[in-house]
Design a protein around this motif. Structure first.
Motif, mmCIF file in Angstrom:
data_model
loop_
_atom_site.group_PDB
_atom_site.id
_atom_site.type_symbol
_atom_site.label_atom_id
_atom_site.label_comp_id
_atom_site.label_asym_id
_atom_site.label_seq_id
_atom_site.Cartn_x
_atom_site.Cartn_y
_atom_site.Cartn_z
ATOM 1 N N GLU A 51 0.807 -1.219 0.000
ATOM 2 C CA GLU A 51 0.000 0.000 0.000
ATOM 3 C C GLU A 51 0.844 1.275 0.000
ATOM 4 O O GLU A 51 0.310 2.372 -0.163
ATOM 5 C CB GLU A 51 -0.950 -0.004 1.193
ATOM 6 C CG GLU A 51 -1.999 -1.101 1.129
ATOM 7 C CD GLU A 51 -2.972 -0.892 -0.019
ATOM 8 O OE1 GLU A 51 -3.840 -0.013 0.078
ATOM 9 O OE2 GLU A 51 -2.856 -1.617 -1.028
ATOM 10 N N SER A 52 2.158 1.124 0.139
ATOM 11 C CA SER A 52 3.026 2.306 0.109
ATOM 12 C C SER A 52 3.143 2.887 -1.295
ATOM 13 O O SER A 52 3.645 4.001 -1.468
ATOM 14 C CB SER A 52 4.423 1.958 0.635
ATOM 15 O OG SER A 52 5.146 1.170 -0.300
ATOM 16 N N SER A 53 2.682 2.150 -2.307
ATOM 17 C CA SER A 53 2.817 2.620 -3.691
ATOM 18 C C SER A 53 1.687 3.565 -4.125
ATOM 19 O O SER A 53 1.676 4.034 -5.256
ATOM 20 C CB SER A 53 2.890 1.429 -4.650
ATOM 21 O OG SER A 53 1.725 0.623 -4.561
ATOM 22 N N ARG A 62 -6.464 4.969 0.431
ATOM 23 C CA ARG A 62 -7.787 4.396 0.183
ATOM 24 C C ARG A 62 -8.825 5.006 1.124
ATOM 25 O O ARG A 62 -9.925 5.359 0.721
ATOM 26 C CB ARG A 62 -7.757 2.887 0.399
ATOM 27 C CG ARG A 62 -6.929 2.095 -0.585
ATOM 28 C CD ARG A 62 -7.008 0.612 -0.242
ATOM 29 N NE ARG A 62 -6.086 -0.197 -1.011
ATOM 30 C CZ ARG A 62 -6.388 -0.768 -2.174
ATOM 31 N NH1 ARG A 62 -7.589 -0.615 -2.693
ATOM 32 N NH2 ARG A 62 -5.485 -1.508 -2.812
ATOM 33 N N LEU A 63 -8.458 5.090 2.407
ATOM 34 C CA LEU A 63 -9.382 5.623 3.407
ATOM 35 C C LEU A 63 -9.713 7.078 3.130
ATOM 36 O O LEU A 63 -10.883 7.482 3.200
ATOM 37 C CB LEU A 63 -8.775 5.480 4.804
ATOM 38 C CG LEU A 63 -9.558 6.140 5.946
ATOM 39 C CD1 LEU A 63 -10.977 5.577 6.035
ATOM 40 C CD2 LEU A 63 -8.816 5.965 7.274
ATOM 41 N N ALA A 64 -8.701 7.874 2.820
ATOM 42 C CA ALA A 64 -8.934 9.296 2.567
ATOM 43 C C ALA A 64 -9.885 9.502 1.394
ATOM 44 O O ALA A 64 -10.801 10.326 1.452
ATOM 45 C CB ALA A 64 -7.612 10.014 2.316
ATOM 46 N N THR A 91 -2.997 9.291 7.561
ATOM 47 C CA THR A 91 -4.314 9.684 7.042
ATOM 48 C C THR A 91 -4.311 11.158 6.674
ATOM 49 O O THR A 91 -4.877 11.564 5.651
ATOM 50 C CB THR A 91 -5.420 9.398 8.072
ATOM 51 O OG1 THR A 91 -5.429 8.009 8.377
ATOM 52 C CG2 THR A 91 -6.784 9.780 7.520
ATOM 53 N N ALA A 92 -3.668 11.964 7.496
ATOM 54 C CA ALA A 92 -3.617 13.396 7.226
ATOM 55 C C ALA A 92 -2.853 13.704 5.946
ATOM 56 O O ALA A 92 -3.235 14.605 5.185
ATOM 57 C CB ALA A 92 -2.992 14.131 8.409
ATOM 58 N N GLU A 161 -15.087 2.702 9.131
ATOM 59 C CA GLU A 161 -15.688 1.398 8.856
ATOM 60 C C GLU A 161 -16.951 1.489 8.006
ATOM 61 O O GLU A 161 -17.399 0.491 7.455
ATOM 62 C CB GLU A 161 -15.998 0.644 10.163
ATOM 63 C CG GLU A 161 -16.915 1.364 11.136
ATOM 64 C CD GLU A 161 -18.384 1.065 10.911
ATOM 65 O OE1 GLU A 161 -18.695 0.163 10.093
ATOM 66 O OE2 GLU A 161 -19.224 1.734 11.514
ATOM 67 N N ARG A 162 -17.536 2.682 7.881
ATOM 68 C CA ARG A 162 -18.757 2.804 7.092
ATOM 69 C C ARG A 162 -18.557 3.557 5.779
ATOM 70 O O ARG A 162 -19.422 3.504 4.907
ATOM 71 C CB ARG A 162 -19.854 3.481 7.915
ATOM 72 C CG ARG A 162 -19.568 4.929 8.294
ATOM 73 C CD ARG A 162 -20.478 5.422 9.389
ATOM 74 N NE ARG A 162 -20.088 4.865 10.683
ATOM 75 C CZ ARG A 162 -20.610 5.246 11.841
ATOM 76 N NH1 ARG A 162 -21.577 6.139 11.860
ATOM 77 N NH2 ARG A 162 -20.190 4.716 12.972
ATOM 78 N N ALA A 163 -17.422 4.222 5.621
ATOM 79 C CA ALA A 163 -17.188 4.988 4.390
ATOM 80 C C ALA A 163 -16.793 4.090 3.225
ATOM 81 O O ALA A 163 -16.957 4.464 2.063
ATOM 82 C CB ALA A 163 -16.103 6.041 4.626
ATOM 83 N N THR A 164 -16.270 2.897 3.530
ATOM 84 C CA THR A 164 -15.846 1.952 2.488
ATOM 85 C C THR A 164 -16.922 0.899 2.274
ATOM 86 O O THR A 164 -17.500 0.386 3.238
ATOM 87 C CB THR A 164 -14.535 1.255 2.901
ATOM 88 O OG1 THR A 164 -13.516 2.238 3.078
ATOM 89 C CG2 THR A 164 -14.091 0.257 1.850
ATOM 90 N N ASP A 165 -17.200 0.579 1.021
ATOM 91 C CA ASP A 165 -18.162 -0.471 0.699
ATOM 92 C C ASP A 165 -17.482 -1.823 0.905
ATOM 93 O O ASP A 165 -16.703 -2.278 0.071
ATOM 94 C CB ASP A 165 -18.645 -0.331 -0.746
ATOM 95 C CG ASP A 165 -19.759 -1.310 -1.094
ATOM 96 O OD1 ASP A 165 -20.014 -2.227 -0.290
ATOM 97 O OD2 ASP A 165 -20.360 -1.164 -2.165
ATOM 98 N N TRP A 166 -17.769 -2.491 2.005
ATOM 99 C CA TRP A 166 -17.090 -3.731 2.362
ATOM 100 C C TRP A 166 -17.490 -4.911 1.477
ATOM 101 O O TRP A 166 -16.818 -5.939 1.455
ATOM 102 C CB TRP A 166 -17.356 -4.078 3.828
ATOM 103 C CG TRP A 166 -18.802 -4.009 4.234
ATOM 104 C CD1 TRP A 166 -19.444 -2.929 4.767
ATOM 105 C CD2 TRP A 166 -19.786 -5.031 4.114
ATOM 106 N NE1 TRP A 166 -20.761 -3.217 5.003
ATOM 107 C CE2 TRP A 166 -21.009 -4.518 4.609
ATOM 108 C CE3 TRP A 166 -19.767 -6.343 3.645
ATOM 109 C CZ2 TRP A 166 -22.185 -5.258 4.647
ATOM 110 C CZ3 TRP A 166 -20.943 -7.092 3.678
ATOM 111 C CH2 TRP A 166 -22.128 -6.548 4.176
#
Length: 363
Positions: A51-53, A62-64, A91-92, A161-166
């Motif tokens: 995920e560092s790429s 992804r989260l942002a 995240t920031a 946990e709710r912003a991403t479509d799991w």
């Protein structure tokens, strides 16, 4: 073509903002799944999803993106609004990237001990850093700043946990299983990921259940964190221990985004073991990896040892969370380790021995 945001009604700006984020996603490739050689364990395969790429260098990209889309879709983010976030850094960095893309001011509220490389990365993206003395102070300070500035507090610890479509839609779990399709053991026996907000473990845990995969989710956690204590005893919601030295994972309070019911196992990992593992993995991959990736590796080594002792065959997938360049002045600086009384040598030796023998020796 002008890159300025439109100055018309809110829906026009919203459509422009959505298109900007979607275009950025379309330009981006998926992250690699890297096999880690374990010659002593012929029947067990280990992989790290790199995920560092991402453009902002960590899993939090992804989260942002998800948090911005969630905030825009809910009507919480508008043209010119200041975005405020409480964060340990990564995240920031990612949110500053998306705020800059949408021409929005951004303020990160972070502990004062945050790695200077992360602060520099936020400022490079045009963000501003507001530092507090104690990690537990970030929540209130972020909300207060957002109120003062008439902005929006993203609150990753509530909404991750709710912003991403799991269920799918290009989340990290779907990507892992797609990339594993042609591997010898395509359905992982374990997926190992640390918890900062808890959003990634929630997404993965829900995804494997929704798709009826025979995969277990393990969350390694810094010893100082409350998450592993809460998982074992739901009445425990706070930790009074000194903050962990591993940035990005572990929290002093149980965050709303942490969903213990989708976690099959938690492993408490000493900070010195996490840092040692980050250094060992960095040498084996020929590139620097962050401390939370080391936490993951330590848990993977323990699980692989147990699988070998039980004559089990299978695959383990974990996450390379961020690039170790952000920690050159800490985890990869011997003087910093000495100053913080962290002797990684015996822990590195134990992990090196694991790769040679397939067994992680007890302390």
């Amino acid at each position: 073509m002008s890159s300025r945001s439109p100055a018309s009604d809110d829906r026009t700006w919203l459509n422009w903002a959505m298109r900007r984020i979607e275009a950025d996603y379309t330009r981006s490739a998926d992250t690699h799944l890297i096999p880690v050689d374990m010659p002593a364990l012929a029947d067990i395969a280990l992989y790290f999803k790199d995920e560092s790429s991402h453009p902002t260098g960590s899993l939090k990209h992804r989260l942002a993106r998800s948090l911005f889309l969630y905030g825009l879709s809910n009507g919480w983010i508008g043209d010119g609004m200041t975005i405020v976030e409480a964060s340990s850094g990564s995240t920031a960095v990612s949110e500053a990237y998306f705020a800059r893309m949408l021409r929005l001011p951004f303020v990160a509220v972070m502990p004062r001990r945050t790695a200077p490389e992360k602060i520099a990365a936020i400022e490079f993206q045009g963000g501003r850093c507001h530092l507090v003395d104690k990690p537990g102070e970030v929540y209130g300070a972020a909300q207060a700043l957002a109120d003062e500035l008439g902005g929006h507090y993203m609150d990753q610890f509530t909404y991750a946990e709710r912003a991403t479509d799991w269920r799918g839609n290009n989340n990290i779990a779907e990507s892992i299983f797609a990339q594993m399709q042609r591997e010898p053991c395509p359905i992982p026996r374990w997926i190992v990921c640390g918890a900062g907000t808890g959003g990634t473990s929630a997404t993965i845990g829900r995804f494997v259940r929704f798709n009826r995969h025979d995969t277990r989710v393990c969350v390694p956690d810094p010893e100082a964190s409350v998450f592993h204590r809460h998982w074992a005893d739901p009445s425990v919601i706070l930790s009074e221990d000194a903050p962990s030295r591993v940035e990005g994972i572990g929290r002093p309070r149980v965050e709303p985004s942490f969903v213990p019911s989708v976690v099959d196992r938690m492993i408490a990992v000493p900070d010195v073991a996490s840092i040692a593992a980050a250094r060992v993995l960095s040498r084996r991959l020929g590139r620097l990896c962050g401390g939370s990736t080391g936490t993951n590796l330590w848990a993977c080594a323990l699980i692989a040892s147990e699988m070998a002792q039980a004559d089990e065959r299978g695959s383990i997938v974990s996450i390379l969370c961020d690039h170790g360049d952000r920690y050159r002045s800490s985890y990869f600086d011997d003087a910093w380790l000495t100053a913080h009384a962290l002797d990684t040598a015996p822990w590195e030796a134990r992990l090196d021995a694991f790769f040679e023998t397939g067994r992680l020796a007890q302390a």
